[in-house]
Design a protein around this motif. Structure first.
Motif, PDB file in Angstrom:
ATOM      1  N   ARG A 253      -7.581  -9.171  -2.452  1.00  0.00           N
ATOM      2  CA  ARG A 253      -8.051  -7.918  -1.852  1.00  0.00           C
ATOM      3  C   ARG A 253      -7.374  -6.718  -2.512  1.00  0.00           C
ATOM      4  O   ARG A 253      -6.147  -6.635  -2.576  1.00  0.00           O
ATOM      5  N   GLY A 254      -8.184  -5.776  -3.015  1.00  0.00           N
ATOM      6  CA  GLY A 254      -7.663  -4.541  -3.569  1.00  0.00           C
ATOM      7  C   GLY A 254      -7.068  -4.651  -4.957  1.00  0.00           C
ATOM      8  O   GLY A 254      -6.546  -3.661  -5.485  1.00  0.00           O
TER       9      GLY A 254
ATOM     10  N   LEU B 238       3.291  -7.584   0.867  1.00  0.00           N
ATOM     11  CA  LEU B 238       2.083  -6.881   0.447  1.00  0.00           C
ATOM     12  C   LEU B 238       1.091  -7.801  -0.245  1.00  0.00           C
ATOM     13  O   LEU B 238      -0.121  -7.743   0.008  1.00  0.00           O
TER      14      LEU B 238
ATOM     15  N   HIS C 219      -0.538 -10.207   2.103  1.00  0.00           N
ATOM     16  CA  HIS C 219      -1.643  -9.476   2.743  1.00  0.00           C
ATOM     17  C   HIS C 219      -2.875  -9.485   1.847  1.00  0.00           C
ATOM     18  O   HIS C 219      -3.994  -9.778   2.313  1.00  0.00           O
ATOM     19  N   ASP C 220      -2.706  -9.195   0.559  1.00  0.00           N
ATOM     20  CA  ASP C 220      -3.843  -9.173  -0.363  1.00  0.00           C
ATOM     21  C   ASP C 220      -4.515 -10.543  -0.437  1.00  0.00           C
ATOM     22  O   ASP C 220      -5.749 -10.647  -0.514  1.00  0.00           O
TER      23      ASP C 220
ATOM     24  N   GLU D 284      -6.232 -11.552   3.129  1.00  0.00           N
ATOM     25  CA  GLU D 284      -7.453 -10.785   3.341  1.00  0.00           C
ATOM     26  C   GLU D 284      -8.601 -11.364   2.518  1.00  0.00           C
ATOM     27  O   GLU D 284      -9.737 -11.458   2.988  1.00  0.00           O
TER      28      GLU D 284
ATOM     29  N   LEU E 197       1.702  -0.764   5.024  1.00  0.00           N
ATOM     30  CA  LEU E 197       0.376  -0.911   4.426  1.00  0.00           C
ATOM     31  C   LEU E 197      -0.182   0.451   4.016  1.00  0.00           C
ATOM     32  O   LEU E 197      -0.731   0.617   2.927  1.00  0.00           O
TER      33      LEU E 197
ATOM     34  N   ARG F  66      -2.869   0.534   1.333  1.00  0.00           N
ATOM     35  CA  ARG F  66      -3.597  -0.620   1.863  1.00  0.00           C
ATOM     36  C   ARG F  66      -4.126  -0.422   3.281  1.00  0.00           C
ATOM     37  O   ARG F  66      -4.626  -1.373   3.877  1.00  0.00           O
TER      38      ARG F  66
END
Length: 388
Positions: free
Chosen positions: A38-39, A140, A143-144, A147, A182, A187
């Motif tokens: 993600r991202g 972080l 999280h990526d 997600e 975030l 994020r």
């Protein structure tokens, strides 16, 4: 949050890695190589390998005390039996666990004063800084990954708070540390705050000062000092002085209000020969619109009369006046505080007035702390680049 130096920081690494691996393990049967995180532009596999790579790199920097650049090595994740095929997703998680353990060990065993190269922003970091950067990478990028893979992940708020108070001192805290982190890294969103498109973390500034080292306080260390702790430093008998605790409280107040510029905060004076803290020095705020900034200092009683305050004041003044946003420094001192007036004079300050108006907190006072006692009359001393 408690502040226990290297042991606490190492625990943050260990616990954050354990939470991340637990969140990712249910997704090891998914296609990590074919799914973009993600991202990011990396695949989930590449992102997981990046986490491991950063953890081992930070461990190597700290363990080897590299001073000028990154240690020139990189990690390669092979098959589970040493073959050429990449390890499966479960094997990659095992590498993250292992590299996390190595970073935790490096942080736990590093001396308090150990520092090594990291480019942002002052080309160095200590053990708490490397731990916080490692935890940030874990939080972080997990999280990526989660997600993108459709997995649940909600790390402990204590881990995000540790990261924010150690390497994001310029970010105003919020009631939810995880959402704040975030947002601070582009994020997420926070009500009332503009989206973040560019960001970097901010390790503390450390300046050499003759026989001393000036170590910038992080909000984490300032929190502990304000609460009566040692801030992670070993102090000579009688320290820290009340003035240093007051200054730490002012730094913490600025952090909470979102107006802290960390390089214009508070520094602890540490003796290079034995790593003992002997006092504090710092700025009352960032420079005003005219480039003027007030400075104050104090020393533990047993460290007075040895020239430490003069060395520290000269070093911090040289650093400040070399900046484009500082045009002059000033300090205020009581008329009967002759030792502190002598410190200012030896450092190049010139007396310019009496009773300059109310001070903004601690005043210069190498022999009586940062306070002004019971008198309202103060002498003002100023230092300009042309008088150095």
């Amino acid at each position: 949050m408690s502040f226990q130096g290297g042991e606490h920081a190492a625990g943050q690494v260990t616990e954050s890695v354990a939470e991340a691996v637990a969140a990712l393990r249910p997704g090891t049967t998914k296609d990590w190589a074919g799914t973009t995180a993600r991202g990011l532009t990396w695949s989930c596999r590449a992102t997981a390998e990046h986490i491991a790579s950063d953890l081992i790199a930070y461990a190597g920097q700290l363990a080897g005390r590299a001073q000028d650049a990154y240690v020139p090595f990189q990690i390669t994740i092979d098959g589970t039996e040493g073959g050429l095929d990449p390890a499966d997703n479960a094997g990659t998680l095992q590498v993250i666990e292992t590299t996390g353990a190595l970073l935790a060990a490096a942080v736990r065993t590093a001396p308090r004063a150990a520092r090594a190269f990291h480019p942002y922003p002052f080309r160095g970091a200590g053990r708490e800084g490397f731990a916080a950067m490692g935890v940030a990478e874990v939080l972080l990028h997990t999280h990526d990954l989660t997600e993108a893979l459709g997995l649940a992940y909600e790390p402990s708020p204590a881990h995000a708070e540790f990261v924010l108070r150690t390497i994001f001192p310029h970010i105003q805290p919020d009631a939810d540390p995880w959402r704040t982190l975030l947002w601070a890294t582009g994020r997420g969103e926070l009500p009332g705050r503009a989206p973040v498109t560019e960001w970097r973390w901010n390790n503390n500034l450390v300046l050499p000062a003759g026989r001393l080292v000036l170590e910038g306080l992080t909000p984490a260390a300032a929190t502990d000092l304000t609460a009566g702790g040692d801030g992670g430093f070993r102090w000579i008998e009688g320290g820290p002085m009340d003035g240093t605790r007051v200054a730490a409280g002012l730094l913490l107040k600025a952090y909470i209000e979102g107006v802290l510029r960390p390089q214009f905060g508070v520094f602890v004076l540490v003796r290079a020969e034995d790593d003992l803290a002997v006092g504090g020095i710092g700025f009352h705020s960032a420079p005003d619109e005219d480039g003027r900034v007030e400075i104050g200092y104090d020393l533990v009683e047993s460290a007075r009369g040895q020239g430490y305050a003069t060395e520290a004041l000269r070093a911090l003044a040289d650093w400040a006046l070399a900046r484009d946003d500082v045009r002059s420094l000033f300090a205020t001192v009581e008329p009967d505080n002759a030792p502190s007036q002598a410190v200012l004079t030896r450092a190049g300050f010139q007396r310019v007035s009496t009773d300059p108006g109310p001070s903004h907190g601690q005043g210069a006072g190498a022999d009586d702390g940062h306070g002004h006692g019971d008198t309202d009359e103060l002498y003002a001393y100023e230092l300009l680049p042309t008088t150095r």
